[in-house]
Write a protein that holds these residues in place. Structure first.
Motif, mmCIF file in Angstrom:
data_model
loop_
_atom_site.group_PDB
_atom_site.id
_atom_site.type_symbol
_atom_site.label_atom_id
_atom_site.label_comp_id
_atom_site.label_asym_id
_atom_site.label_seq_id
_atom_site.Cartn_x
_atom_site.Cartn_y
_atom_site.Cartn_z
ATOM 1 N N MET A 107 -1.147 -7.037 -4.676
ATOM 2 C CA MET A 107 -2.014 -6.842 -3.513
ATOM 3 C C MET A 107 -3.107 -7.900 -3.454
ATOM 4 S SD MET A 107 -2.332 -2.691 -3.531
ATOM 5 C CE MET A 107 -3.276 -2.598 -2.013
ATOM 6 N N SER A 137 -10.469 -0.053 -5.296
ATOM 7 C CA SER A 137 -9.378 0.541 -6.067
ATOM 8 C C SER A 137 -9.228 -0.135 -7.424
ATOM 9 C CB SER A 137 -8.073 0.426 -5.276
ATOM 10 O OG SER A 137 -7.008 1.034 -5.974
ATOM 11 N N VAL A 189 0.839 -1.202 0.000
ATOM 12 C CA VAL A 189 0.000 0.000 0.000
ATOM 13 C C VAL A 189 0.877 1.256 0.000
ATOM 14 C CG1 VAL A 189 -1.606 1.375 1.385
ATOM 15 C CG2 VAL A 189 -2.014 -1.059 1.057
ATOM 16 N N ARG A 215 -3.813 -10.580 -0.393
ATOM 17 C CA ARG A 215 -5.111 -10.829 0.249
ATOM 18 C C ARG A 215 -5.469 -12.318 0.203
ATOM 19 N NH1 ARG A 215 -5.968 -8.636 3.993
ATOM 20 N NH2 ARG A 215 -3.697 -8.586 3.853
ATOM 21 N N LEU A 219 -1.374 -3.818 -8.150
ATOM 22 C CA LEU A 219 -2.718 -4.234 -7.749
ATOM 23 C C LEU A 219 -2.851 -5.756 -7.777
ATOM 24 C CD1 LEU A 219 -4.870 -1.503 -9.552
ATOM 25 C CD2 LEU A 219 -4.477 -1.725 -7.084
ATOM 26 N N TYR A 278 -7.946 3.368 1.349
ATOM 27 C CA TYR A 278 -7.182 2.431 2.165
ATOM 28 C C TYR A 278 -7.074 2.829 3.641
ATOM 29 C CZ TYR A 278 -5.770 -0.048 -2.041
ATOM 30 O OH TYR A 278 -5.783 -0.782 -3.208
ATOM 31 N N CYS A 328 -10.897 -7.181 2.024
ATOM 32 C CA CYS A 328 -10.639 -7.028 0.584
ATOM 33 C C CYS A 328 -11.378 -5.840 -0.023
ATOM 34 C CB CYS A 328 -11.072 -8.288 -0.168
ATOM 35 S SG CYS A 328 -10.298 -9.804 0.404
ATOM 36 N N HIS A 354 -9.217 -2.910 -1.540
ATOM 37 C CA HIS A 354 -8.512 -3.316 -2.761
ATOM 38 C C HIS A 354 -9.489 -3.489 -3.919
ATOM 39 C CE1 HIS A 354 -6.648 -6.407 -5.462
ATOM 40 N NE2 HIS A 354 -5.692 -5.515 -5.408
#
Length: 305
Positions: free
Chosen positions: A117, A246, A62, A121, A114, A289, A240, A243
């Motif tokens: 990320m 985004s 992040v 997760r 992304l 976030y 989640c 994310h």
């Protein structure tokens, strides 16, 4: 990079409007958005660096996303502000090339970040007991490094190919920055090979990370459905949400511009969507976030006197 025998030494960026009043209003709006972007992303980076509770794999990525968004917005905004208040709408050939190179490299890198990320997760939800071991700091650093290296290597390829064209037509770009599609419209010569390269890079840098994100969430859904309690499932999904928000906003705007059939393409709509993912989204990401995140809120309380 060797320059071709083009007749263009500079480009003219039309921006959004020629009305002086509207331009002044846009200057104020863009300055406000950029200020919030700088403050929001810088604050989030400082919080992640200073608070030991945020020294986790998720916040490591992040923090890098915040750094990328800060850099991304800075590629465009200074020139946009100049265009809004100055009669000089020109940008040099070299300036256009640099802006194009960094914007493409950062956009490709964000797609990969992304995806990284999403994998984070997946590991956190599917293998919580092995999370710290599976997502080591070395792996996180490698994922971030690969994201940046891959993004800028591919950016170098598309930049070299784009600016090797002979720009023998008008030098007026109907946009507020040097973007791929308006530049291709100005270029002369055979574009068949270029279009193949463009869609290949789109597939490798945008579609492939999107597929990895979808695959990660399919595994996440499978793992969450195995949780017996509804409260446990809700808590897992909530980790989640930031994310997913985004990803939806970023990929939605990127795919709208570059994957839309050309018959449906509109430069006016392109400006609106481009403004969203180049200016608005970097401002929103720190909020996405942090607003619903207890760890970030607690870190902010410690930082403030």
């Amino acid at each position: 990079m060797q320059r071709s025998n083009h007749t263009v030494t500079e480009f003219i960026l039309l921006g959004f409007t020629t009305d002086p009043g509207m331009q002044l209003g846009l200057f104020v709006v863009f300055l406000g958005v950029y200020s919030l972007t700088v403050v929001g992303n810088s604050t989030l980076i400082v919080l992640i660096c200073n608070d030991s509770h945020l020294h986790t794999p998720m916040y490591f990525v992040v923090g890098n996303l915040s750094f990328l968004d800060l850099w991304y917005s800075s590629v465009y905004t200074p020139k946009i502000l100049v265009i809004c208040i100055s009669e000089d709408k020109s940008i040099s050939f070299a300036g256009c090339l640099c802006q194009f190179f960094f914007s493409a490299g950062l956009a490709y890198s964000e797609c990969c970040l992304l995806a990284a990320m999403a994998y984070d997760r997946y590991v956190a939800i599917s293998k919580p007991l092995l999370y710290a071991q599976a997502m080591s700091i070395k792996l996180c650093a490698l994922l971030v490094a690969v994201s940046y290296c891959g993004g800028f290597i591919n950016s170098s390829i598309i930049t070299k190919k784009t600016f090797s064209f002979n720009f023998c037509c008008e030098n007026i770009i109907d946009d507020f920055f040097c973007d791929l599609l308006p530049l291709v419209k100005l270029a002369c010569g055979e574009k068949g090979g270029y279009k193949f390269l463009m869609y290949f890079l789109l597939a490798s840098n945008v579609i492939c990370p999107a597929v990895l994100i979808l695959a990660s969430y399919l595994f996440i859904i499978t793992s969450v459905l195995r949780i017996s309690s509804s409260q446990g499932r809700l808590k897992a999904f909530s980790t989640c949400s930031s994310h997913l928000t985004s990803v939806t906003l970023y990929y939605g705007s990127i795919l709208y511009i570059y994957a839309l059939p050309r018959s449906s393409y509109s430069f006016d709509m392109d400006k609106i969507v481009s403004t969203f993912y180049t200016e608005v989204l970097p401002m929103l990401n720190p909020m996405i976030y942090s607003l619903r995140n207890k760890d970030v809120k607690e870190a902010l309380k410690k930082l403030l006197p």
